[in-house]
Design a protein around this motif. Structure first.
Motif, short mmCIF file in Angstrom:
data_model
loop_
_atom_site.label_atom_id
_atom_site.label_comp_id
_atom_site.label_asym_id
_atom_site.label_seq_id
_atom_site.Cartn_x
_atom_site.Cartn_y
_atom_site.Cartn_z
N GLY A 1 0.84 -1.20 0.00
CA GLY A 1 0.00 0.00 0.00
C GLY A 1 0.87 1.25 0.00
N HIS A 2 0.36 2.33 0.53
CA HIS A 2 1.14 3.58 0.55
C HIS A 2 1.41 4.01 1.98
CE1 HIS A 2 -2.38 6.15 1.49
NE2 HIS A 2 -3.05 5.35 0.68
N ILE A 3 2.36 4.88 2.13
CA ILE A 3 2.88 5.28 3.44
C ILE A 3 1.84 6.02 4.31
CG2 ILE A 3 3.85 7.48 2.65
CD1 ILE A 3 6.29 6.82 4.47
N LEU A 4 0.81 6.59 3.69
CA LEU A 4 -0.20 7.35 4.43
C LEU A 4 -1.48 6.57 4.67
CD1 LEU A 4 0.30 10.71 2.50
CD2 LEU A 4 1.23 10.10 4.73
N LYS A 5 -1.49 5.28 4.35
CA LYS A 5 -2.73 4.50 4.35
C LYS A 5 -3.43 4.44 5.71
CE LYS A 5 -0.94 -0.14 5.09
NZ LYS A 5 -0.91 -1.49 4.56
N ASP A 6 -2.70 4.59 6.78
CA ASP A 6 -3.32 4.53 8.10
C ASP A 6 -3.90 5.87 8.56
OD1 ASP A 6 -2.73 1.85 8.31
OD2 ASP A 6 -0.93 2.16 9.52
N ILE A 7 -3.61 6.96 7.83
CA ILE A 7 -4.07 8.27 8.29
C ILE A 7 -4.94 9.02 7.27
CG2 ILE A 7 -2.21 8.56 9.96
CD1 ILE A 7 -0.82 10.43 7.99
N PRO B 1 -7.87 8.17 3.84
CA PRO B 1 -8.55 7.14 3.05
C PRO B 1 -8.02 7.07 1.63
CG PRO B 1 -9.99 9.03 3.38
CD PRO B 1 -8.73 9.29 4.16
N GLY B 2 -8.11 5.87 1.05
CA GLY B 2 -7.70 5.64 -0.33
C GLY B 2 -6.66 4.55 -0.42
N ASP B 3 -6.88 3.63 -1.35
CA ASP B 3 -5.97 2.50 -1.51
C ASP B 3 -4.66 2.87 -2.20
OD1 ASP B 3 -7.79 0.78 -0.30
OD2 ASP B 3 -8.79 0.36 -2.21
N TYR B 4 -4.68 3.94 -3.01
CA TYR B 4 -3.51 4.31 -3.80
C TYR B 4 -3.29 5.82 -3.73
CZ TYR B 4 -4.50 -0.22 -5.89
OH TYR B 4 -4.76 -1.55 -6.07
N LEU B 5 -2.04 6.24 -3.82
CA LEU B 5 -1.76 7.66 -4.02
C LEU B 5 -2.09 7.94 -5.48
CD1 LEU B 5 1.56 8.09 -2.03
CD2 LEU B 5 -0.78 8.61 -1.31
N THR B 6 -2.99 8.88 -5.71
CA THR B 6 -3.52 9.08 -7.06
C THR B 6 -2.87 10.24 -7.80
OG1 THR B 6 -5.32 10.39 -6.13
CG2 THR B 6 -5.75 8.06 -6.52
N TYR B 7 -2.48 11.29 -7.10
CA TYR B 7 -1.75 12.38 -7.72
C TYR B 7 -1.13 13.24 -6.65
CZ TYR B 7 -5.92 15.34 -6.99
OH TYR B 7 -6.98 16.03 -6.45
N GLY B 8 -0.15 14.05 -7.05
CA GLY B 8 0.54 14.91 -6.10
C GLY B 8 1.74 15.56 -6.75
N GLY B 9 2.58 16.13 -5.91
CA GLY B 9 3.76 16.80 -6.44
C GLY B 9 4.67 17.28 -5.34
N LEU B 10 5.77 17.86 -5.77
CA LEU B 10 6.76 18.45 -4.89
C LEU B 10 6.75 19.95 -5.15
CD1 LEU B 10 9.27 18.16 -2.99
CD2 LEU B 10 10.64 17.90 -5.07
N GLY C 1 -6.83 7.70 -3.45
CA GLY C 1 -8.14 7.30 -3.93
C GLY C 1 -8.23 5.82 -4.15
N ALA C 2 -9.32 5.39 -4.76
CA ALA C 2 -9.61 3.98 -4.94
C ALA C 2 -8.85 3.34 -6.10
CB ALA C 2 -11.11 3.77 -5.15
N THR C 3 -8.38 4.17 -7.03
CA THR C 3 -7.69 3.63 -8.21
C THR C 3 -6.32 4.26 -8.35
OG1 THR C 3 -8.68 5.28 -9.65
CG2 THR C 3 -9.85 3.19 -9.44
N ARG C 4 -5.46 3.59 -9.08
CA ARG C 4 -4.10 4.08 -9.31
C ARG C 4 -4.13 5.32 -10.22
NH1 ARG C 4 -0.16 0.53 -7.76
NH2 ARG C 4 -0.82 -1.62 -7.44
N ASN C 5 -3.05 6.08 -10.20
CA ASN C 5 -2.86 7.20 -11.11
C ASN C 5 -2.94 6.68 -12.54
OD1 ASN C 5 -0.89 8.88 -12.91
ND2 ASN C 5 -1.36 10.22 -11.18
N LYS C 6 -3.47 7.49 -13.45
CA LYS C 6 -3.65 7.08 -14.85
C LYS C 6 -2.35 6.67 -15.50
CE LYS C 6 -3.60 11.88 -16.45
NZ LYS C 6 -2.37 12.01 -17.17
N ASN C 7 -1.21 7.20 -15.03
CA ASN C 7 0.09 6.81 -15.58
C ASN C 7 0.52 5.41 -15.15
OD1 ASN C 7 0.34 9.27 -16.89
ND2 ASN C 7 1.44 10.20 -15.17
N GLN C 8 -0.15 4.83 -14.17
CA GLN C 8 0.20 3.51 -13.68
C GLN C 8 -0.74 2.42 -14.20
OE1 GLN C 8 0.17 4.50 -9.42
NE2 GLN C 8 2.35 4.03 -9.47
N ILE C 9 -1.62 2.80 -15.10
CA ILE C 9 -2.59 1.85 -15.65
C ILE C 9 -2.33 1.67 -17.14
CG2 ILE C 9 -5.05 1.41 -16.05
CD1 ILE C 9 -5.60 3.26 -13.65
#
Length: 121
Positions: free
Chosen positions: A15-21, A23-32, A112-120
């Motif tokens: 899963g992802h590092i924030l899953k316990d804090i 909601p959402g099974d996957y990190l869907t988008y973001g940035g630096l 979110g519930a689904t992976r980022n579009k770049n991972q599909i």
């Protein structure tokens, strides 16, 4: 808004590092983001240039360097610093304000519930 320290995050291998804090099974988008000294993020982002910025889901800010404040609903400012993790709740008007002396470097993301579009395929 909820706040944590990086060391409070679960040691995860799936899963992802924030899953316990948040909601959402996957990190869907973001940035630096490298914020300018004294900058206030999302100023005048709303429709017609109004000063309003909200999401329908949670957003996480991981403060990698620097310090500043998170403004919530134009009523409360909360100090943040290197190592803080901030979860913005759905519907909270939020703005990250970078300090003049030690500007913020932040990773921001949504899950979110689904992976980022770049991972599909």
């Amino acid at each position: 808004m909820k706040t944590y320290r990086l060391q409070q995050l679960a040691d995860v291998t799936e899963g992802h590092i924030l899953k316990d804090i948040m909601p959402g099974d996957y990190l869907t988008y973001g940035g630096l983001a490298f914020e300018r000294p004294g900058a206030r993020a999302h100023t005048n982002d709303g429709p017609g240039g109004i000063d309003y910025h909200v999401h329908e889901d949670c957003e996480a800010f991981l403060i990698l360097q620097g310090k500043g404040e998170v403004e919530i609903n134009k009523a409360h400012n909360y100090p943040v610093k290197t190592g803080d993790v901030v979860i913005i709740e759905p519907g909270e008007d939020h703005h990250l304000i970078s300090s003049l002396e030690d500007p913020i470097v932040v990773v921001w993301c949504h899950a979110g519930a689904t992976r980022n579009k770049n991972q599909i395929d």
